[in-house]
Design an enzyme around this catalytic site. Sequence first.
Site, PDB file in Angstrom:
ATOM      1  N   PHE A 147      13.813 -11.225  -5.317  1.00  0.00           N
ATOM      2  CA  PHE A 147      13.833 -10.846  -6.788  1.00  0.00           C
ATOM      3  C   PHE A 147      14.754  -9.662  -6.760  1.00  0.00           C
ATOM      4  O   PHE A 147      14.575  -8.556  -6.430  1.00  0.00           O
ATOM      5  CB  PHE A 147      12.372 -10.577  -7.253  1.00  0.00           C
ATOM      6  CG  PHE A 147      12.545 -10.370  -8.912  1.00  0.00           C
ATOM      7  CD1 PHE A 147      12.827 -11.431  -9.642  1.00  0.00           C
ATOM      8  CD2 PHE A 147      12.256  -8.978  -9.268  1.00  0.00           C
ATOM      9  CE1 PHE A 147      12.845 -11.121 -11.017  1.00  0.00           C
ATOM     10  CE2 PHE A 147      12.524  -8.600 -10.491  1.00  0.00           C
ATOM     11  CZ  PHE A 147      12.591  -9.822 -11.483  1.00  0.00           C
ATOM     12  N   ASP A 248      17.540  -3.798  -0.963  1.00  0.00           N
ATOM     13  CA  ASP A 248      16.843  -3.706  -2.440  1.00  0.00           C
ATOM     14  C   ASP A 248      15.419  -3.175  -1.984  1.00  0.00           C
ATOM     15  O   ASP A 248      14.497  -3.701  -1.804  1.00  0.00           O
ATOM     16  CB  ASP A 248      16.853  -4.960  -3.081  1.00  0.00           C
ATOM     17  CG  ASP A 248      16.208  -4.659  -4.579  1.00  0.00           C
ATOM     18  OD1 ASP A 248      15.877  -3.714  -4.956  1.00  0.00           O
ATOM     19  OD2 ASP A 248      16.580  -5.745  -5.347  1.00  0.00           O
ATOM     20  N   LYS A 277      11.196   1.997  -9.545  1.00  0.00           N
ATOM     21  CA  LYS A 277       9.705   2.204  -9.542  1.00  0.00           C
ATOM     22  C   LYS A 277       9.083   3.197  -9.283  1.00  0.00           C
ATOM     23  O   LYS A 277       8.936   4.181 -10.341  1.00  0.00           O
ATOM     24  CB  LYS A 277       9.400   0.729  -8.945  1.00  0.00           C
ATOM     25  CG  LYS A 277       9.683  -0.652  -9.544  1.00  0.00           C
ATOM     26  CD  LYS A 277       9.116  -1.622  -8.768  1.00  0.00           C
ATOM     27  CE  LYS A 277       9.373  -3.160  -9.214  1.00  0.00           C
ATOM     28  NZ  LYS A 277       8.583  -3.672 -10.166  1.00  0.00           N
TER      29      LYS A 277
HETATM   30  C1  LIG Z   1      13.090  -5.694  -5.426  1.00  0.00           C
HETATM   31  C2  LIG Z   1      13.272  -5.638  -6.831  1.00  0.00           C
HETATM   32  N1  LIG Z   1      14.661  -5.442  -7.079  1.00  0.00           N
HETATM   33  C3  LIG Z   1      14.858  -5.226  -8.588  1.00  0.00           C
HETATM   34  C4  LIG Z   1      13.888  -5.202  -9.443  1.00  0.00           C
HETATM   35  C5  LIG Z   1      14.212  -4.914 -10.890  1.00  0.00           C
HETATM   36  O1  LIG Z   1      13.491  -3.796 -11.349  1.00  0.00           O
HETATM   37  P1  LIG Z   1      13.332  -3.477 -12.919  1.00  0.00           P
HETATM   38  O2  LIG Z   1      12.278  -4.196 -13.250  1.00  0.00           O
HETATM   39  O3  LIG Z   1      13.182  -2.051 -12.902  1.00  0.00           O
HETATM   40  O4  LIG Z   1      14.721  -3.772 -13.556  1.00  0.00           O
HETATM   41  C6  LIG Z   1      12.578  -5.156  -9.083  1.00  0.00           C
HETATM   42  C7  LIG Z   1      11.353  -5.329  -9.976  1.00  0.00           C
HETATM   43  O5  LIG Z   1      10.340  -5.975  -9.988  1.00  0.00           O
HETATM   44  C8  LIG Z   1      12.457  -5.429  -7.829  1.00  0.00           C
HETATM   45  O6  LIG Z   1      10.882  -5.872  -7.130  1.00  0.00           O
END
Ligand SMILES: Cc1ncc(COP(=O)(O)O)c(C=O)c1O
Length: 349
Positions: A147, A248, A277
């Site tokens: 994700f 990520d 986060k």
């Molecule tokens: C691994 C990862 N990347 C990107 C995101 C996207 O982050 P945001 O919701 O702050 O746009 C998330 C959100 O859950 C995530 O878990």
Amino acid sequence: MNAPKEKLSFKTNSELMARRLAALPKGVGQGHALFAERAENAEIWDVEGRRWIDFCAGIAVVNTGHCHPRVVDAARQQLSTFTHTCFQVVAYESYVELCERLNAAAPGSTPKKSFLVNTGAEAVENAVKIARAATGRSGLIAFGGGFHGRTMFGMALTGKIAPYKIKFGPFPGEIFHVPFPNALQGVSEEDSIAAIERLFATSIEASRVAAIFIEPVQGEGGYVPAPLGFLRRLRALCDTHGILLVADEVQTGVARCGRLFASEHYDVEPDIITMAKGLGGGLPIAAVVGKAQIMDAADVGGLGSTYAGNPVAVAGALAVLDVVEAEKLCERSMVLGERMRARFEAMQA
Ligand SMILES: Cc1ncc(COP(=O)(O)O)c(C=O)c1O
């Protein structure tokens, strides 16, 4: 005047839910039929006065607890000085300090540079831009079950159709998915590496791939850590073909996995790391951290946004990094993780 504010009318969760359903589009989901009244550390009180233990932490955000006093104080202090200038218009030291601290903490010895944005998805978008600018290549590889957010590149990189991608295509081209190593699904690290090699033979030549995006621990994909040797093999494969490795760490970062960056467990230096986060302790902030030479690939004006690195969120993030250190939250995360694992394994047996 200073007496606690009395509640004049009580609202129930179901009354608020009815208003919400009438006022918001249904695409904005909601995991629990609750409306928050206040929160403190690991607990939330709903509008009906019930107290809940918050295992969700705002989806892995409040790693320092809800309303940590040091985070709140730092934000409050910043609110009373200035709330916004737009860093690209008039800069401020705290933004630079946060980048310096992330550069110093990021895994590996190569000099780093960082910049700030607002959300995880925005960090991912920017990682794509930088990877393409630095390599002059367009191809991107990501993993099934991964994700990466809800923007166009975030969705395109995400390896899960429902509910994230349904009805939203077509997505940007030249993005390919391979299976994430996952013993439960019978996928070994050899299978994943072989799938990438197969892509190079069937779909895109390695020399046109800019980056491989990976979560060191898949979050939405089911909380699946990549096997220890896998990231190292991926690093070697990237080095062989001049491909950038993007970790990520939006969800895995800031002490959640027992280190500031989960990549540290793997003894691997990613070329680019996305963070968000937990970094803001509840305030919206995200970062892209990477090897300095790569990060400098974009031209002046190519990166940034109006609110990116908002000073109130930056103040919160600096306090978060202090709290992680002062309260030894990485060590605590390991202790809690081991305790939970032992308990779950006993239940499994
Ligand atoms: C691994 C990862 N990347 C990107 C995101 C996207 O982050 P945001 O919701 O702050 O746009 C998330 C959100 O859950 C995530 O878990």
